[in-house]
Write a protein that holds these residues in place. Sequence first.
Motif, short mmCIF file in Angstrom:
data_model
loop_
_atom_site.label_atom_id
_atom_site.label_comp_id
_atom_site.label_asym_id
_atom_site.label_seq_id
_atom_site.Cartn_x
_atom_site.Cartn_y
_atom_site.Cartn_z
N TYR A 62 -3.22 45.55 59.39
CA TYR A 62 -3.03 46.30 60.64
C TYR A 62 -3.02 45.32 61.81
CZ TYR A 62 -4.75 49.77 57.39
OH TYR A 62 -4.93 50.55 56.28
N LEU A 63 -1.94 45.35 62.57
CA LEU A 63 -1.79 44.50 63.75
C LEU A 63 -1.36 45.38 64.91
CD1 LEU A 63 0.29 41.73 61.97
CD2 LEU A 63 -2.14 41.63 62.48
N ALA A 64 -2.25 45.63 65.84
CA ALA A 64 -1.96 46.49 66.99
C ALA A 64 -1.31 47.79 66.51
CB ALA A 64 -1.11 45.75 68.02
N ALA A 65 -0.06 48.01 66.87
CA ALA A 65 0.61 49.25 66.50
C ALA A 65 1.50 49.10 65.27
CB ALA A 65 1.45 49.76 67.67
N SER A 66 1.38 47.98 64.55
CA SER A 66 2.20 47.82 63.35
C SER A 66 1.31 47.73 62.11
CB SER A 66 3.10 46.59 63.46
OG SER A 66 2.32 45.42 63.60
N THR A 67 1.88 48.17 61.01
CA THR A 67 1.18 48.17 59.74
C THR A 67 2.09 47.54 58.71
OG1 THR A 67 0.06 50.21 60.36
CG2 THR A 67 0.05 49.64 58.03
N VAL A 68 1.55 46.61 57.92
CA VAL A 68 2.34 45.91 56.92
C VAL A 68 1.68 46.11 55.56
CG1 VAL A 68 3.18 43.65 56.15
CG2 VAL A 68 3.05 44.17 58.59
N GLY A 69 2.46 46.57 54.59
CA GLY A 69 1.97 46.74 53.24
C GLY A 69 2.69 45.79 52.30
N GLU A 70 1.94 45.16 51.41
CA GLU A 70 2.50 44.25 50.42
C GLU A 70 1.86 44.53 49.08
OE1 GLU A 70 3.37 40.10 52.55
OE2 GLU A 70 1.25 40.64 52.60
N PHE A 71 2.62 44.29 48.03
CA PHE A 71 2.07 44.41 46.68
C PHE A 71 2.80 43.48 45.75
CE2 PHE A 71 5.16 46.67 44.01
CZ PHE A 71 6.09 47.04 44.96
N GLY A 72 2.14 43.12 44.66
CA GLY A 72 2.76 42.28 43.65
C GLY A 72 1.71 41.54 42.85
N PRO A 73 2.15 40.73 41.91
CA PRO A 73 1.22 39.99 41.07
C PRO A 73 0.73 38.73 41.77
CG PRO A 73 3.44 39.48 40.41
CD PRO A 73 3.54 40.52 41.50
N THR A 74 -0.43 38.26 41.37
CA THR A 74 -0.95 37.00 41.91
C THR A 74 -0.85 35.87 40.90
OG1 THR A 74 -3.20 37.61 41.28
CG2 THR A 74 -2.51 38.13 43.54
N VAL A 75 -0.55 36.17 39.63
CA VAL A 75 -0.40 35.08 38.66
C VAL A 75 0.85 34.27 39.02
CG1 VAL A 75 -1.64 36.19 36.77
CG2 VAL A 75 0.82 36.56 37.01
N ASN A 76 0.79 32.98 38.75
CA ASN A 76 1.87 32.10 39.19
C ASN A 76 3.19 32.33 38.45
OD1 ASN A 76 1.07 31.08 36.74
ND2 ASN A 76 0.91 28.95 37.42
N TYR A 77 3.19 33.04 37.35
CA TYR A 77 4.43 33.26 36.60
C TYR A 77 5.04 34.64 36.83
CZ TYR A 77 1.17 35.56 33.39
OH TYR A 77 0.21 36.36 32.86
N GLY A 78 4.46 35.42 37.71
CA GLY A 78 4.95 36.77 37.97
C GLY A 78 6.42 36.82 38.39
N GLN A 79 6.83 35.90 39.23
CA GLN A 79 8.21 35.87 39.69
C GLN A 79 9.17 35.55 38.54
OE1 GLN A 79 8.96 33.19 42.95
NE2 GLN A 79 11.12 33.68 43.04
N PHE A 80 8.74 34.70 37.61
CA PHE A 80 9.60 34.35 36.48
C PHE A 80 9.80 35.54 35.55
CE2 PHE A 80 7.53 30.17 37.49
CZ PHE A 80 8.64 29.62 38.09
N VAL A 81 8.76 36.34 35.39
CA VAL A 81 8.88 37.54 34.57
C VAL A 81 9.82 38.53 35.27
CG1 VAL A 81 7.65 39.50 33.57
CG2 VAL A 81 6.60 37.24 33.53
N GLU A 82 9.62 38.72 36.56
CA GLU A 82 10.43 39.67 37.34
C GLU A 82 11.90 39.28 37.34
OE1 GLU A 82 11.21 42.86 40.13
OE2 GLU A 82 9.42 42.48 38.96
#
Length: 118
Positions: A62-82
């Motif tokens: 939450y930053l002032a009037a904006s809201t940012v949502g993120e999701f995903g894996p934290t393992v280093n190989y997640g992008q390679f699987v995706e």
Amino acid sequence: MRIEMDGINDLAAGFAADNLTVIKEARKAVEKTVAAAVRDAKTFAPVDTGALRNSISGEVSYLAASTVGEFGPTVNYGQFVEEGTSRQAPQAFVGPAFDRNTPPFISAMEAIVGKLGK
């Protein structure tokens, strides 16, 4: 990518009048969408050891009037699987989770904006 909006001044005036309500409702929509996307990404993720699935999480900032949502894996190989590699076909799980949860998010935001005209 270019996005154009007509009537932005009317929309901004409506937001100013109901700013706190709009912010609260929009934040709830982002939080709900991130939680649903995390759930779906975990469901769609391929499982070998379970490390990939267990690493999937989401965060809402939450930053002032904006809201940012993120999701995903934290393992280093997640992008390679995706996205796949030269030796492995893609096994997308984040993209499908995002795609599945975009329409409900857009509907929620449209409902919030629709309330401004009333």
